[in-house]
Design a protein around this motif. Structure first.
Motif: not given
Ligand SMILES: Nc1ncnc2c1ncn2[C@@H]1O[C@H](COP(=O)(O)OP(=O)(O)OP(=O)(O)O)[C@@H](O)[C@H]1O
Ligand SMILES: [Mg+2]
Lengths: 256, 243
Positions: A19-29
């Motif tokens: 979940r952390v990975k998905i959230l971070w990728v979304v934020l980063f993108s």
């Protein structure tokens, strides 16, 4: 086909809560997509590369394969980017930079195309680094845990499960054609045969879907999938999320 | 409900759209503890019969009673499917979860078991079928025979009263087939097996039904004979020797 070459491993990146990975990728993108200052974009690309490098190092025995694999996976995006390069420099108005026959390329156009290239590559690299270090299965469950609509999660699972079956069906049909002496050319017979092939795959897939649904009904399916796994945030996840999000926020603020 | 009558079909007819009758006034009863085989030419309607029993197809006419109740609509069959498990002809239709454990736990979870219970049932079922260590395997990467055994596990995990098996031996090698024979013989469960393999049926069932002309008939009723056969099941060999 879907390959999960990077998903096996035991590094920090692998163990990180999906979940952390998905959230971070979304934020980063999102942040990378809206930034337009050069130093910020460069930093974003560097950050993405750093995460990718961490993965490459973690999957140590693959380290030599990793860069090549990364390039291969970047191909589809960059194919699209190439088209932008063919068009943007000549269509954006601004100060002329060079001419190509009757076409005039502008400085602004070239900068704009470069910016898009950097942004899209940074986002895709981050995505590859974090998402490919997670098995499809865990990703699906993480999406569910993040309240992604259930139908999308099912779609995701079933695509993963049946794409292989459909692909095998395609190969079987194609071999059956070959064995009976079919060799493709530019003629009506070829087009007709390919039309049959595609039609047959569609029909078979839809029948397969019907049977899978029936098999699920037989096992008491009533419209809900239950997951066996649970997610738990550990300290490491919190720290990672905190630190990495801070990086992204700094990028955003820097861009002003 | 007389002495453990589970499935009772009377005068059941069925046809697929735009075709002739596949089942034509079929009568069939299945009792608790029965271990029946089912044979018949390709296209004689065996798979169709199994689908009718679990309500995936609805008859044109006739009555189906299961566990003493007439079943007609989808909601009647929801309860039937909890008691009667169907093993599909193609294992790829049955295994849809990414991993083996999840697939086997799917049925128990649907029956309202908690995750822990479902996990435990799934593990035990896999173990009973000699599939320890398969829990985290990816279903579509299993071999054909493994897929079939795992499919069987997914059905058994629901702890059904009756098992309907559609050609469980296709694609199995000799040793896996032997294992399946042992598994079936060790089951505390009634079942109906469709198969074209006479030897397999001889080892796993007590009686064999034969589908033809849309009807189902059994040894005793059709060919009453007294002579001794080498084979446990008279009719099939009998038919051959007469030809
Ligand atoms: N979905 C369908 N639509 C139309 N006709 C069908 C369909 N499924 C089966 N049939 C037809 O119904 C008849 C009975 O099919 P069924 O699958 O029950 O046979 P079977 O006894 O299981 O055969 P096999 O031994 O080959 O598995 C066949 O003639 C078949 O062509
Ligand atoms: Mg069949």
């Amino acid at each position: 086909m879907i390959e999960e070459g990077f998903s096996q491993g035991n590094s920090l990146l692998h163990r990180l809560d999906a979940r952390v990975k998905i959230l971070w990728v979304v934020l980063f993108s999102v942040v990378t997509a809206v930034c337009d200052q050069w130093p910020v974009l460069t930093a974003a690309l560097a950050l993405a590369l750093a995460v990718a490098l961490a993965l490459a190092l973690a999957v140590a025995f693959m380290a030599r394969v990793a860069p090549r694999e990364l390039v291969r996976r970047l191909m589809p995006v960059n194919l699209f980017v190439i088209f932008l390069w063919l068009v943007l420099p000549f269509t954006v108005t601004g100060d002329p930079s060079f001419t190509l026959g009757p076409l005039v390329a502008t400085r602004q156009g070239i900068l704009y195309a470069t910016q898009i290239s950097v942004k899209s590559n940074a986002i895709v690299i981050a995505l590859i680094a974090l998402i490919t270090s997670t098995s499809i299965l865990t990703l699906g469950h993480a999406m569910h845990a993040l309240r992604v609509p259930r139908k999308i999660v099912y779609l995701f699972f079933f695509t993963y499960r049946y794409i292989f079956v459909i692909y095998r069906e395609y190969i079987r049909l194609k071999e059956a054609m070959k064995i009976r002496g079919f060799c493709p050319g530019t003629n009506l017979h070829t087009y007709k045969t390919y039309a049959y092939l595609v039609g047959m795959i569609l029909v078979r897939s839809s029948e397969r879907a019907e049977r899978v649904h029936q098999a699920m009904l037989c096992r008491g399916f009533r419209g809900r999938l239950y997951s066996l796994s649970d997610f738990s945030m550990r300290t490491a996840d919190m720290v990672w999320m905190g630190a990495m999000s801070a990086c992204v926020v700094v990028l955003g603020l820097w861009n002003g | 409900m007389d002495n453990g009558l589970i499935i009772h079909m009377q005068g059941v007819s069925f046809a697929y759209p735009g075709r002739g009758l596949v089942l034509d006034g079929l009568d069939f009863s299945f009792h608790q503890g029965n271990r029946l085989g089912l044979m018949g030419a390709n296209g004689s309607g065996k798979t169709t019969l199994l689908r009718l029993i679990v309500g995936l197809l609805k008859p044109l006419s006739g009555r189906i009673e299961i566990l003493g109740r007439t079943v007609k609509e989808e909601k009647d069959f929801v309860r039937v499917r909890e008691r009667i498990g169907l093993l599909f002809q193609d294992a790829d239709d049955q295994l849809f979860s990414p991993t083996v454990l999840e697939d086997v736990a799917f049925g128990p979870l649907n029956l309202g078991k908690t995750r822990e219970e479902a996990r435990a049932v799934a593990r035990n079922t896999l173990q009973a079928l000699g599939l320890e260590g398969f829990e985290d395997r990816i279903t579509h990467k299993l071999s054909g025979g493994e897929k079939r055994l795992v499919s069987l596990a997914t059905v058994l995990a629901m702890q059904p009263d009756v098992l309907l098996l559609d050609e469980p031996t296709t694609g199995l090698d000799e040793s896996t087939e032997t294992r399946l024979v042992e598994i079936l013989n060790g089951l505390d469960c009634s079942y109906l097996v469709v198969s074209h393999d006479m030897d397999f049926l001889a080892k796993t069932t007590d009686n064999i039904g034969y589908m033809s002309d849309g009807k189902l008939s059994f040894d005793e009723e059709v060919v009453p004979h007294t002579h001794i056969h080498v084979h446990p099941h008279g009719r099939y060999t009998h038919e051959h020797s007469e030809k």
